[in-house]
Design a protein around this motif. Structure first.
Motif, mmCIF file in Angstrom:
data_model
loop_
_atom_site.group_PDB
_atom_site.id
_atom_site.type_symbol
_atom_site.label_atom_id
_atom_site.label_comp_id
_atom_site.label_asym_id
_atom_site.label_seq_id
_atom_site.Cartn_x
_atom_site.Cartn_y
_atom_site.Cartn_z
ATOM 1 N N SER A 40 0.898 -1.323 -0.069
ATOM 2 C CA SER A 40 -0.026 0.080 0.000
ATOM 3 C C SER A 40 0.847 1.213 -0.199
ATOM 4 N N THR A 91 -6.644 -3.019 1.832
ATOM 5 C CA THR A 91 -6.486 -2.371 0.695
ATOM 6 C C THR A 91 -4.903 -1.934 0.376
ATOM 7 N N THR A 121 -9.203 -2.573 -3.267
ATOM 8 C CA THR A 121 -9.762 -1.543 -2.427
ATOM 9 C C THR A 121 -10.903 -2.009 -1.605
#
Length: 124
Positions: A40, A91, A121
């Motif tokens: 991420s 995510t 997501t």
């Protein structure tokens, strides 16, 4: 050369499930191990899960254990990551990786080939 292509990512709500797929092609080795990693923004790439060629031995990060399941179909040169109970903190871009001589499956440097990644997501 070995090519890995991930698919199955998307936008889901918290609590939903997704199945990621990693298709391998090219000079696949008969004893390669495959791992899933994620990254991420602003964070290092982290280990998610891995599986040996036999499919009998799997490894999971603590956050993945009990929610994610890794499996493989060697006849199809495909590895799957079934993810359930997704949380916003899941995510990330998810990558699959393959290696001929992986010993420490949690270490990215052990892998020889990487896919381009698929975005997952999770909205709250």
């Amino acid at each position: 050369q070995v090519h890995l292509v991930e698919s199955g990512g998307g936008l889901v709500q918290a609590g939903a499930s997704l199945e990621l797929t990693c298709e391998l092609s090219g000079r696949t080795h008969s004893s390669w191990g495959v791992g899933w990693f994620r990254q991420s923004p602003g964070n290092e790439r982290e280990f998610v899960a891995a599986i040996r060629y036999s499919g009998l031995t799997t490894y999971y990060a603590t956050f993945a254990r009990g929610r994610f399941t890794i499996s493989r179909d060697n006849a199809k040169n495909t590895v799957y990551l079934q993810m359930g109970g997704l949380k916003p903190e899941d995510t990330a871009v998810y990558y699959c990786a393959a290696g001929y001589t992986v010993v420490v499956f949690t270490t990215p440097e052990q892998y020889d080939y990487w896919g381009q990644g698929t975005q997952v997501t999770v909205s709250s």
